[in-house]
Write an enzyme that holds these catalytic residues in place. Structure first.
Site, short mmCIF file in Angstrom:
data_model
loop_
_atom_site.label_atom_id
_atom_site.label_comp_id
_atom_site.label_asym_id
_atom_site.label_seq_id
_atom_site.Cartn_x
_atom_site.Cartn_y
_atom_site.Cartn_z
CB CYS A 1 -26.82 -21.31 -19.44
SG CYS A 1 -26.10 -21.72 -21.06
CG ASP B 1 -31.22 -19.56 -18.06
OD1 ASP B 1 -30.85 -18.49 -18.56
OD2 ASP B 1 -30.78 -20.67 -18.40
#
Length: 281
Positions: free
Chosen positions: A188, A195
């Site tokens: 992120c 992620d």
């Protein structure tokens, strides 16, 4: 419409207990696309396929209702919708009374469409489909089809995007291949949280060197970028370096905060993939 530094991500949060469309926070796609050399005419088609697993509201008698929501944001929309703001927005339904699921669906479609196109003219609606509890057992778990690149044993030492790792046999006859990997990871750009994702690359054209492609996918491991931007970066790099005649890229990222985001980009018109979660989602 502001930059991600003003988004709810990484900020102390007050959770609204009544419906509030103003919680949605759009982020313009244009700056990241400009960095990739993408102008106003997009080199791809596609959409961002979202699944909301934590959707609930009250009926008129105050009894809680639940559903899953499948959300389709067209890639030509002006903005992405920041994921934490979507979580907060969905949370604002929790103690709000609605007459029926049709009203919830209508609010979702109208609000998400407004946010996705804020600052411009609406060209196409955000798609929303609700799945009622009696249909939950029809939500399958499926892995991405294709030949797994993860079978390859190789050394890796690049962990930021390295398009120079890509190559293709441009002097040989074109091939059709569908290749997959579960080794996609990015971070992120606001919170730096990881992620995790899987990616499917389908193409017709000069055969892509598979070892180089896997190393390229792994090179996103320390990259900071939203899911949508990572997939568009992959599309542009592979298109430029490998020169396929046709190219599609589909990534499925694991959920966070009850939401998963699954961008799909393609160089030619075709149906969107079914929004079916994989085992890690």
């Amino acid at each position: 419409m502001t930059s991600s530094i003003h988004s709810p991500l990484g900020q102390p949060t007050l959770y609204a207990d009544q419906y509030d469309a103003a919680l949605l926070f759009p982020i313009a796609r244009a700056p990241q696309r400009t960095e990739l050399g993408i102008g106003t005419t997009l080199p791809f088609l596609g959409a961002d396929l979202w699944t909301a697993f934590e959707l609930s509201w009250l009926n008129l008698r105050g009894k809680p209702q639940v559903a899953l929501a499948h959300i389709t944001v067209p890639c030509e929309s002006i903005n992405i919708i920041e994921s934490k703001s979507l979580k907060l927005y969905l949370g604002s339904f929790n103690n709000t009374r609605f007459p029926d699921a049709a009203e919830v669906l209508s609010r979702l479609r109208a609000d998400l469409t407004e946010a996705a196109w804020r600052g411009g003219i609406v060209q196409s609606s955000v798609g929303v489909r609700l799945v009622a509890p009696e249909w939950f057992d029809r939500e399958p778990i499926e892995e991405l089809d294709g030949l797994s690149l993860d079978r390859l044993e190789l050394d890796c030492d690049r962990y930021t995007p390295a398009p120079e790792l890509l190559s293709a046999a441009t002097e040989e006859a074109p091939v059709t291949e569908v290749l997959t990997s579960n080794l996609l990871r990015s971070n992120c750009p606001v919170t730096d949280q990881p992620d995790w994702g899987s990616v499917q690359i389908s193409y017709f054209g000069p055969q892509i060197d598979q070892a180089g492609l896997l190393r390229y996918i792994i090179s996103f491991r320390n990259h900071q970028g939203f899911h949508e931007h990572c997939v568009e970066r992959m599309f542009m790099d592979i298109q430029s370096r490998c020169q396929p005649h046709k190219l599609s890229i589909y990534a499925r990222y694991t959920r966070r905060g009850g939401l998963d985001i699954n961008p799909f980009r393609t160089s030619y018109p075709q149906a969107l993939p079914a929004n079916r979660r994989n085992a890690r989602q």
